[in-house]
Scaffold this active site. Structure first.
Site, short mmCIF file in Angstrom:
data_model
loop_
_atom_site.label_atom_id
_atom_site.label_comp_id
_atom_site.label_asym_id
_atom_site.label_seq_id
_atom_site.Cartn_x
_atom_site.Cartn_y
_atom_site.Cartn_z
N SER B 46 0.87 -1.36 0.21
CA SER B 46 0.05 -0.07 0.14
C SER B 46 0.89 1.18 0.12
O SER B 46 0.53 2.14 -0.38
CB SER B 46 -0.87 -0.22 1.28
OG SER B 46 -0.22 0.22 2.46
N HIS B 47 2.10 1.23 0.31
CA HIS B 47 3.08 2.27 0.23
C HIS B 47 4.28 2.17 -0.61
O HIS B 47 5.21 2.80 -0.58
CB HIS B 47 3.42 2.60 1.73
CG HIS B 47 2.52 3.28 2.63
ND1 HIS B 47 1.69 2.61 3.46
CD2 HIS B 47 2.13 4.33 2.67
CE1 HIS B 47 0.69 3.20 3.96
NE2 HIS B 47 1.01 4.41 3.55
N GLU B 187 -8.93 -0.23 2.38
CA GLU B 187 -9.59 -1.45 2.84
C GLU B 187 -11.04 -1.51 2.44
O GLU B 187 -11.65 -2.39 2.07
CB GLU B 187 -9.23 -1.67 4.39
CG GLU B 187 -7.81 -1.92 4.77
CD GLU B 187 -7.92 -2.28 6.14
OE1 GLU B 187 -8.12 -3.28 6.51
OE2 GLU B 187 -7.19 -1.28 6.83
#
Lengths: 344, 344
Positions: B46-47, B187
């Site tokens: 996610s990063h 999410e």
């Protein structure tokens, strides 16, 4: 039995008489008296006169130095340090708070470390002392190992309170002060007495299995609030306000006394921030905070501590009302002193 | 499509080429490159490279100064301050971190304020920079108004990350870094794509009613983790890392841009603590912390970030593995630059 209405001054006189009768020096009796009276004033019964028995029991057990003279060390950079010398934390905080405020003004931020203190009070009275100085503040301390880490199965962390305050002009501060366990131990005890099951997710039994039975929970472990996130914050408190400040962690505090029925001995960490200094002219931080509070309240959401502040305003009008049972307890403690309490 | 394995150096070269192609100065391209490569290295997708599109989109929208030169002010007491001049936060942090570490050693504790930065990254790379210096650290920042306060009905607070680190010898640090919302916005998006309902307690619809429909949640508000306690911590972050440091709160950040599809502009607050200085000879804080970590792990509970550190060890052996889709994205971004991304 009938209710009795006292002024805060009358209750303060009675509480300090009880505490001095139990052996506390005037310094400690008055420091404890102030937070107990503040609890009753704010209808925060869990931190009011109910706490007196625990104080006296801790004195009777020889687990607090009743006449300790706390010592404030010279500032070490941004760190102020009070050695409580085994006495209750309250007088130690009162000794250190003005120096903390001064240093926070000088540097923009400072820390107060309290070592070797016996702790029984809420953190919000300390937070409010600092917000009264126009400072923002953060306070935390370990307690007794009664909470399992998320994913674990046995008591390790304490209920580790985490408290924060922000000053407001002309109105009580923004203050929160909560246990990092999902519930306070007292709430589990209340469920036990009422014969009610606990909500899911509050506790584990002694084998580490989830339970809703209060009896099994008290023999087992509580759980952190907010699952792994609350567990992480509780761990942070053990590290910063236990290990880092050279004082006991929650498991060490429990090992030392072997019981949770006495007030625990450990340390405490309080951070103070000067909002004007941090803002450095980029807007008026107190005014901008009001915009945020208005937006929260404008949604119908409650700011924390508002019930306490409403109770405080009511007490200012009507005085402190104690039940017949509470007055009977106070009179018993006053008349019998340490003989009125039994060690577990 | 087949997977591609790159060394961290190869990925760094490709990512900085993309970012410079998008218009970032070398200073910023390298600072962003380091955190994106760290995300891939730690399997923190996610990063990782997924963030590049958002960076380029923010540049294309003119909402970040691509060649800003951050400026470090002289220390004001315990406060270090970097003006990011509208550039990405990463180079500003890299400029301020050594001064923060030095000041924390001098005073025991210091704060780094970053103002006027565009923020897109996780906080753990910054926390690890400080734990690598042997310091404990706490970092927080607002984001976009997407989270309703507990008891409220509309977006007000951000997902406001809260991160903490504690140094360990010979092993990666204790680090947590989490959103103070119950779940990350991504999410909810993943549930929407999968057609799965949300767990109870994650979100409100646009009328402020609880919902498990991801679509309704994205049009409504997320909820804080841990009910009123998480809501209070998120509010504290708005106060300390928004209002207090003279920078934007989450509602102000959203007002400024009018969209959540670009990286938000606001400030950041990082606190650093010198454990040796706080312990003042009362035990070895790093050694005592290990006792606590052993007790947590000994119960079968997981220390935070362990999955990341395991991934990091694996990457050191096997390199960074990118999917065919990921490599295709990188090649498109490299070849087409800002033309490869569209504004919403």
């Amino acid at each position: 039995m009938t209710q009795t209405t006292l002024t805060t001054g009358e209750l303060m006189a009675l509480v300090t008489e009880i505490l001095q009768g139990g052996g506390l020096s005037q310094l400690h009796a008055e420091a404890l008296g102030r937070v107990i009276v503040a609890g009753e004033r704010d209808h925060c019964k869990s931190h009011g006169v109910y706490r007196l028995e625990g104080c006296l029991r801790t004195i009777k057990a020889g687990k607090v130095a009743p006449d300790a003279e706390p010592v404030l060390a010279d500032a070490d950079g941004a760190i102020l340090r009070v050695d409580a010398k085994g006495g209750f934390s309250n007088a130690a905080f009162e000794l250190g708070a003005p120096a903390l405020g001064k240093r926070a003004r000088e540097l923009g931020m400072a820390a107060l470390v309290i070592n070797d203190c016996v702790h029984f009070a809420a953190l919000w009275p300390e937070i409010e002392t600092l917000t009264d100085m126009g400072l923002a503040a953060l306070a935390m301390c370990p307690s007794y190992a009664t909470v399992a880490p998320t994913g674990g199965n046995a008591p390790l962390m304490g209920t580790n309170p985490f408290a924060f305050g922000w000053p407001r002009k002309g109105t009580p501060p923004y203050v929160f002060d909560f246990a990092t366990s999902v519930a306070a131990r007292g709430e589990i005890e209340l469920h036990r007495r009422a014969g009610d099951p606990l909500p899911e997710g509050w506790a584990l039994d002694k084998d580490g299995a989830p339970t809703t039975d209060p009896e099994a929970a008290l023999a087992g472990a509580m759980l952190p609030f907010g699952a792994h996130k609350g567990s992480a914050i509780s761990t942070m408190i053990e590290l910063l306000a236990g290990v880092m400040i050279g004082d006991l962690t929650s498991p060490e505090a429990l090992d030392l006394l072997g019981t949770t029925t006495l007030a625990p001995k450990h340390g405490e960490l309080i951070l103070a921030f000067d909002p004007e200094r941090f803002a450095a002219g980029r807007g008026d931080p107190l005014a901008r905070a009001e915009t945020l509070f208005e937006a929260i309240a404008g949604q119908g959401a409650r700011l924390p501590s508002q019930r306490r502040f409403a109770a405080r305003a009511e007490t200012a009008q009507n005085g402190i009302v104690l039940s017949g049972d509470e007055m009977a307890l106070l009179e018993k403690l006053r008349d019998k002193g340490l003989e009125a309490v039994e060690l577990a």
